[in-house]
Motif scaffolding. Structure first.
Motif, PDB file in Angstrom:
ATOM      1  N   GLN A  33       0.830  -1.209   0.000  1.00 37.64           N
ATOM      2  CA  GLN A  33       0.000   0.000   0.000  1.00 37.64           C
ATOM      3  C   GLN A  33       0.867   1.262   0.000  1.00 37.64           C
ATOM      4  O   GLN A  33       0.727   2.145   0.846  1.00 37.64           O
ATOM      5  N   GLN A  50       0.254   4.996   0.831  1.00 38.05           N
ATOM      6  CA  GLN A  50      -1.070   5.373   0.369  1.00 38.05           C
ATOM      7  C   GLN A  50      -1.875   5.858   1.574  1.00 38.05           C
ATOM      8  O   GLN A  50      -1.546   5.509   2.705  1.00 38.05           O
ATOM      9  N   ASP A  52      -4.526   5.016   3.037  1.00 36.13           N
ATOM     10  CA  ASP A  52      -5.067   4.019   3.970  1.00 36.13           C
ATOM     11  C   ASP A  52      -3.972   3.218   4.674  1.00 36.13           C
ATOM     12  O   ASP A  52      -4.262   2.364   5.504  1.00 36.13           O
ATOM     13  N   GLN A  53      -2.706   3.492   4.364  1.00 35.71           N
ATOM     14  CA  GLN A  53      -1.585   2.788   5.006  1.00 35.71           C
ATOM     15  C   GLN A  53      -1.211   3.522   6.296  1.00 35.71           C
ATOM     16  O   GLN A  53      -0.817   4.676   6.265  1.00 35.71           O
TER      17      GLN A  53
END
Length: 178
Positions: A33, A50, A52-53
């Motif tokens: 990610q 990213q 959402d990481q």
């Protein structure tokens, strides 16, 4: 604040990191990610998580994998760094033999061996992955075995007979089994 990390790899290794049709790059980005921004001209790589990481330690892992690819490992072999008990070590041969092309070639030849046999035996006896690239020897292995592999490589650099190095490694393995 957005975390980023940077690394530079040799330009001739950028293609391996990207892979055919970007396959390797996409695989790394999906698995961790992260987004990789690769400059093919300079070999500079920017690793950005990213949105959402949340685990920033993946930046360190991706950096190590990219570094391993830059030091001559394939993506498959570099991905063994995913295993948390695997470490990455680089030996700069120029620190041992200087910048003489002849001396570097001789030492690299001793480590690789005819048809790659010495490197293969080193890998088998130390349970480490070894790559000889440019003026470096890179190793991926466990915390326990990396120092053993390093010592064996240093023995070869210092001119020890191959048989002496193999006997040393066989003796070490016998000792570990007891």
């Amino acid at each position: 604040m957005e975390q980023k990390t940077y690394i530079r790899i040799p330009r001739d290794r950028v293609g391996v990191l990207i892979g055919p049709h970007g396959k390797n790059k996409k695989r790394i980005e999906a698995a961790f990610q992260v987004n990789l921004t690769i400059d093919s001209e300079t070999g500079n790589i920017e690793i950005t998580p990213q949105p959402d990481q949340t685990d920033v330690s993946v930046l360190f892992t991706v950096r190590n994998i990219s570094h391993a690819i830059g030091r001559g490992f394939s993506l498959k072999r570099a991905m063994t760094l995913l295993n948390e008990d695997q470490e990455f070590l680089i030996i700069d041969l120029e620190e041992y033999v200087g910048t003489s092309k002849n001396a570097l070639g001789r030492v690299k030849g001793r480590i690789i061996g005819r048809g790659g046999k010495s490197r293969a035996l080193l890998e088998e006896l130390t349970e480490c992955l070894i790559s000889v690239y440019g003026s470096t020897v890179a190793m991926i292995g466990s915390y326990e075995m990396l120092p053993v592999a390093r010592e064996a490589v240093e023995m070869l650099i210092d001119g020890a007979f191959h048989k002496t190095v193999w006997n040393h490694l066989y003796a070490y393995r016998r000792k570990m089994k007891k």
